[in-house]
Design an enzyme around this catalytic site. Structure first.
Site, short mmCIF file in Angstrom:
data_model
loop_
_atom_site.label_atom_id
_atom_site.label_comp_id
_atom_site.label_asym_id
_atom_site.label_seq_id
_atom_site.Cartn_x
_atom_site.Cartn_y
_atom_site.Cartn_z
N GLU A 104 -41.88 19.86 18.04
CA GLU A 104 -42.78 18.76 17.67
C GLU A 104 -42.00 17.77 16.82
O GLU A 104 -41.18 18.17 15.98
CB GLU A 104 -43.97 19.28 16.85
CG GLU A 104 -44.86 20.27 17.58
CD GLU A 104 -45.54 19.68 18.80
OE1 GLU A 104 -46.05 18.55 18.70
OE2 GLU A 104 -45.53 20.34 19.86
N GLY A 147 -47.99 29.93 27.11
CA GLY A 147 -47.39 28.60 27.09
C GLY A 147 -46.00 28.68 26.46
O GLY A 147 -45.39 29.75 26.44
N GLU A 174 -49.11 25.75 17.90
CA GLU A 174 -50.55 25.49 17.67
C GLU A 174 -51.25 26.72 17.08
O GLU A 174 -52.04 26.62 16.15
CB GLU A 174 -51.22 25.14 18.99
CG GLU A 174 -50.99 23.72 19.43
CD GLU A 174 -52.09 23.26 20.39
OE1 GLU A 174 -53.23 23.74 20.30
OE2 GLU A 174 -51.77 22.40 21.24
N PRO A 201 -52.60 25.02 30.30
CA PRO A 201 -52.38 24.91 31.75
C PRO A 201 -51.26 23.93 32.11
O PRO A 201 -50.82 23.89 33.25
CB PRO A 201 -53.72 24.40 32.29
CG PRO A 201 -54.36 23.71 31.13
CD PRO A 201 -53.86 24.36 29.88
N THR A 216 -57.00 25.61 27.46
CA THR A 216 -57.11 24.43 26.59
C THR A 216 -57.34 23.16 27.41
O THR A 216 -56.88 23.04 28.54
CB THR A 216 -55.86 24.25 25.70
OG1 THR A 216 -54.74 24.08 26.55
CG2 THR A 216 -55.65 25.43 24.80
N ASP A 267 -43.11 27.09 23.24
CA ASP A 267 -42.99 27.10 21.78
C ASP A 267 -44.01 26.16 21.14
O ASP A 267 -44.49 26.42 20.04
CB ASP A 267 -41.57 26.69 21.37
CG ASP A 267 -40.54 27.72 21.82
OD1 ASP A 267 -40.92 28.88 22.01
OD2 ASP A 267 -39.37 27.35 22.00
N GLY A 296 -43.49 28.36 29.13
CA GLY A 296 -43.15 27.04 28.61
C GLY A 296 -41.79 26.57 29.10
O GLY A 296 -41.28 27.07 30.09
N SER A 297 -41.19 25.64 28.36
CA SER A 297 -39.92 25.05 28.78
C SER A 297 -38.72 25.71 28.13
O SER A 297 -37.67 25.84 28.75
CB SER A 297 -39.90 23.56 28.44
OG SER A 297 -40.94 22.90 29.12
C1 LIG Z 1 -22.61 21.95 27.35
C2 LIG Z 1 -23.83 22.76 27.33
C3 LIG Z 1 -24.46 22.81 25.99
C4 LIG Z 1 -25.70 23.62 25.94
C5 LIG Z 1 -26.16 23.73 24.54
C6 LIG Z 1 -27.45 24.42 24.51
C7 LIG Z 1 -27.93 24.69 23.12
C8 LIG Z 1 -29.37 25.09 23.21
C9 LIG Z 1 -29.94 25.49 21.90
C10 LIG Z 1 -31.41 25.53 22.06
C11 LIG Z 1 -32.13 25.83 20.81
C12 LIG Z 1 -33.58 25.83 21.11
C13 LIG Z 1 -34.42 25.94 19.90
C14 LIG Z 1 -35.86 25.88 20.28
C15 LIG Z 1 -36.50 24.76 20.41
C16 LIG Z 1 -37.92 24.73 20.90
O1 LIG Z 1 -38.79 25.02 19.84
C17 LIG Z 1 -38.20 23.35 21.45
C18 LIG Z 1 -39.60 23.28 22.07
O2 LIG Z 1 -39.72 24.16 23.14
P1 LIG Z 1 -40.94 24.05 24.21
O3 LIG Z 1 -40.73 22.81 25.01
O4 LIG Z 1 -40.88 25.31 25.03
O5 LIG Z 1 -42.23 23.95 23.45
N1 LIG Z 1 -37.24 23.04 22.46
C19 LIG Z 1 -36.33 22.08 22.32
O6 LIG Z 1 -36.31 21.35 21.36
C20 LIG Z 1 -35.35 21.94 23.44
C21 LIG Z 1 -33.97 21.93 22.95
C22 LIG Z 1 -33.07 21.99 24.14
C23 LIG Z 1 -31.85 21.26 23.91
C24 LIG Z 1 -31.00 21.25 25.14
C25 LIG Z 1 -29.77 20.50 24.88
C26 LIG Z 1 -28.92 20.42 26.07
C27 LIG Z 1 -27.65 19.72 25.70
C28 LIG Z 1 -26.83 19.35 26.87
C29 LIG Z 1 -25.62 18.58 26.42
C30 LIG Z 1 -24.76 18.40 27.56
C31 LIG Z 1 -23.55 17.60 27.30
C32 LIG Z 1 -22.86 17.40 28.61
C33 LIG Z 1 -21.90 16.31 28.61
C34 LIG Z 1 -21.42 15.97 29.95
N1 LIG Z 2 -54.71 21.20 27.71
C1 LIG Z 2 -53.68 20.53 27.19
N2 LIG Z 2 -53.42 19.26 27.57
C2 LIG Z 2 -52.35 18.60 27.07
N3 LIG Z 2 -51.50 19.11 26.16
C3 LIG Z 2 -51.71 20.37 25.76
C4 LIG Z 2 -52.80 21.14 26.24
N4 LIG Z 2 -52.75 22.36 25.65
C5 LIG Z 2 -51.68 22.35 24.83
N5 LIG Z 2 -51.06 21.16 24.88
C6 LIG Z 2 -49.83 20.72 24.16
O1 LIG Z 2 -48.75 20.73 25.08
C7 LIG Z 2 -47.52 20.77 24.37
C8 LIG Z 2 -46.48 21.57 25.09
O2 LIG Z 2 -46.90 22.85 25.27
P1 LIG Z 2 -45.99 24.10 25.57
O3 LIG Z 2 -46.93 25.19 26.01
O4 LIG Z 2 -45.12 24.41 24.43
O5 LIG Z 2 -45.12 23.65 26.83
P2 LIG Z 2 -43.59 23.20 26.93
O6 LIG Z 2 -42.78 24.41 26.60
O7 LIG Z 2 -43.43 22.79 28.34
O8 LIG Z 2 -43.36 22.10 25.96
C9 LIG Z 2 -47.85 21.33 23.02
O9 LIG Z 2 -47.56 20.37 22.05
C10 LIG Z 2 -49.36 21.60 23.05
O10 LIG Z 2 -49.95 21.22 21.84
#
Ligand SMILES: CCCCCCCCCCCCC/C=C/[C@@H](O)[C@H](COP(=O)(O)O)NC(=O)CCCCCCCCCCCCCCC
Ligand SMILES: Nc1ncnc2c1ncn2[C@@H]1O[C@H](COP(=O)(O)OP(=O)(O)O)[C@@H](O)[C@H]1O
Ligand SMILES: [Ca+2]
Length: 550
Positions: A520, A209, A216, A152, A183, A211, A253-254
């Site tokens: 993570e 949700g 999980e 949630p 959860t 990634d 998710g994000s």
């Molecule tokens: C100048 C613009 C540059 C944009 C570059 C974007 C590259 C994005 C590649 C993203 C790869 C994502 C791989 C997946 C990661 C996810 O597992 C993981 C978890 O996701 P969840 O929160 O949904 O659970 N997500 C992440 O680790 C987020 C990665 C996002 C990185 C964003 C980086 C933005 C960088 C911006 C730099 C800007 C420089 C500007 C200078 C003025």
């Molecule tokens: N009920 C909960 N309360 C707090 N954290 C949770 C709950 N359920 C899952 N999570 C955790 O929240 C984190 C982020 O979840 P996710 O669904 O990937 O969202 P986001 O993309 O915004 O990061 C994960 O690490 C997950 O283990």
């Protein structure tokens, strides 16, 4: 494979009759593969106009029919307004049925379309419903019972609403029953799957949700499968047992990179439809160990340096939702840290392509279907010393100063970067693309980052190299923090990065970065990684090459 006799059988018409569709007479027919309807031209109309119009025909694959229902007076899945319309319709045409089916729209999005037909008698209407349902019941790849976990608090905290409003109604139309768990804490879903859930009664597990939530489910299912099969996850060379249950991702998710890279979009209804029709996409999983102790699994990004620092900083800003990554991204960019270390890796065989070959992984990808030969397997199981005897192209070692070390097990395409970190990485080929970004100027690193958002090649820089690998190790070198540029201008507070000046420097919070493992944080910098080919399956099909329109 179907022989000629089987082919003829599958084309046999099971049912064919004249029906009424949108006040127009149609000839409808059903065989094992398709449901077709064609407008019937009135003879008198044809004569009077003098022109013979080609009548329109519509084809729906049986495999893409979501469900078929009698038009009833009451349907609680519909809004009050739709219920009123349905009531009026059923009074006018008492013997009608509605077929719900997949319709492809823009950018890989699918929608659930509906077409209503009225029949000349109640018996005919029943016959259409019964024969169509019989055909649907022959599609054994479709799930009937699902276990759903909703986070949630993921993304914009809309997981529960997204499931209730967009997904549950289509599951109901498809006759799927779902046990839903919202959860209550982090790792609730993982622990429930590992030890408690009675998995035998389900045909799949769904996470609502991002990634992190997917991670999980992955950890729960893989651990459960290894425990049941007495496989020790701590052994880096263990041959892991593939999981039988498929996983569905409803994006809420994000980043939603795993959903985006396997479906082509992050849209909850599209994901629900891929689950309903029982799609199956095998996927590689990386195991991460530190000194023979299992740490985590990863399916998308394993990133040290830049993406590790972004994640570590973003965790403190969770309240910001998805925007936390942009803010921490700018901060990490301005800090411009680099890290010393040694990367050693086992390159993949040449027949698995190259990260820069521009052969993208798509629906039915031939590289992912390539079978590993016994020689390849031998080479993979050999350790660094003995590998040299098995093959000339064995372990390679690179020492250096790196801004980022990224292992992309799949393209990592997401809305922020629609082609991803490694646009030609494959979902199920048993390899990951290892991207090494060496120390360079801020401007050069900016150019490299920017290329993730346009069509230019992000690997076409002298300070970037990319390798397709089956395994890799990383060992950090320097125990002391590395300081960049003007040391005299260091801010007093560790970790503080003054914004707005290209000349400013930043103290890294530690000598080492941390690994971003699918979102993570891993607290060990020294890791050993192996790709396990097709360890899990998703309710997805990979990205479709061309948009087919029905
Ligand atoms: C100048 C613009 C540059 C944009 C570059 C974007 C590259 C994005 C590649 C993203 C790869 C994502 C791989 C997946 C990661 C996810 O597992 C993981 C978890 O996701 P969840 O929160 O949904 O659970 N997500 C992440 O680790 C987020 C990665 C996002 C990185 C964003 C980086 C933005 C960088 C911006 C730099 C800007 C420089 C500007 C200078 C003025
Ligand atoms: N009920 C909960 N309360 C707090 N954290 C949770 C709950 N359920 C899952 N999570 C955790 O929240 C984190 C982020 O979840 P996710 O669904 O990937 O969202 P986001 O993309 O915004 O990061 C994960 O690490 C997950 O283990
Ligand atoms: Ca892969």
């Amino acid at each position: 494979m179907t022989g000629p006799a089987e082919d003829t059988k599958s084309q046999l018409t099971l049912l064919s009759s004249k029906l009424l569709h949108q006040h127009q007479a149609v000839e409808a027919a059903l065989n094992r593969h398709v449901f077709v309807w064609k407008e019937i031209e009135e003879k008198s109309q044809k004569r009077s106009s003098g022109i013979s119009k080609t009548s329109r025909s519509h084809i729906v694959q049986v495999s893409e029919i979501v469900g078929i229902h009698k038009v009833e007076d009451e349907d609680h899945t519909k809004s009050k307004w739709d219920q009123k319309k349905t009531l009026q319709f059923s009074q006018l045409f008492p013997n009608a049925f509605t077929v719900f089916y997949v319709k492809r729209t823009k950018n890989h999005r699918w929608r659930c379309n509906e077409a209503t037909f009225s029949c000349s008698s109640a018996e005919l209407c029943e016959q259409w419903i019964q024969v169509t349902r019989e055909q649907l019941s022959l599609l054994t790849n479709r799930p009937k019972r699902l276990l759903v976990y909703i986070n949630p608090f993921g993304g914009k905290r809309r997981g529960k609403r997204i499931y209730e409003e967009k997904v549950a109604p289509v599951f109901q139309q498809a006759g799927i029953s779902a046990d839903v768990i919202v959860t209550e804490r982090a790792n609730h879903a993982r622990d429930h799957l590992t030890t408690e859930a009675n998995l035998q009664q389900y045909d799949g597990v769904v996470c609502v949700g991002g990634d992190g939530m997917f991670s999980e489910i992955l950890h729960g299912l893989v651990a459960r499968t290894q425990n049941d099969n007495k496989v020790d996850q701590n052994r880096p060379d263990a041959e892991l047992k593939p999981c039988m249950l498929r996983i569905g991702i409803i994006p809420a998710g994000s980043t939603d990179c795993i959903c985006f890279a396997t479906v082509g979009t992050n849209d909850p209804v599209t994901s629900a439809l891929h689950i309903i029709i029982g799609d199956s996409q095998p996927m590689d999983v990386c195991s991460v160990h530190h000194n023979d102790v299992f740490l985590r699994y990863s399916v998308s990004l394993l990133g040290y340096g830049f993406y590790g620092d972004v994640l570590a900083d973003s965790e403190k800003k969770r309240w910001l939702g998805p925007a936390r990554y942009d803010l921490s991204g700018v901060k990490a960019f301005l800090c411009h840290n680099y890290y010393k270390g040694t990367v050693s890796f086992l390159p993949a065989e040449d027949n698995l392509g190259h990260p820069r070959d521009k052969l993208q992984c798509r629906f039915g990808c031939s590289i992912c279907q390539h079978k590993q030969s016994s020689k390849d397997k031998l080479r993979e199981t050999a350790d660094e010393e003995t590998a040299a005897e098995v093959s000339s192209s064995s372990w390679k070692v690179i020492c250096g100063k790196f801004i980022a070390i990224n292992a992309a097990n799949m393209s990592c395409a997401c809305p922020r970067s629609p082609k991803g970190l490694s646009p030609s990485a494959h979902l199920a080929d048993g390899t990951a693309d290892l991207i090494l970004v060496r120390k360079c100027s801020r401007l050069d690193f900016f150019r490299h980052l920017l290329r993730h958002t346009n069509t230019d090649d992000q690997f076409d820089h002298s300070f970037v190299e990319v390798h397709r690998v089956r395994k890799f190790h990383f060992e950090p070198l320097d125990p002391q923090p590395l300081l960049l540029e003007n040391q005299s201008e260091l801010p007093k507070k560790p970790g503080f990065c003054p914004l707005g000046s290209a000349q400013t420097t930043c103290i890294p919070s530690a000598a080492h970065s941390s690994w971003n493992c699918d979102g993570e944080i891993l607290h060990h910098a020294a890791i050993q990684v192996s790709v396990h080919r097709q360890l899990i399956r998703l309710f997805a099909r990979g990205i479709e090459e061309q948009q087919q329109r029905v």
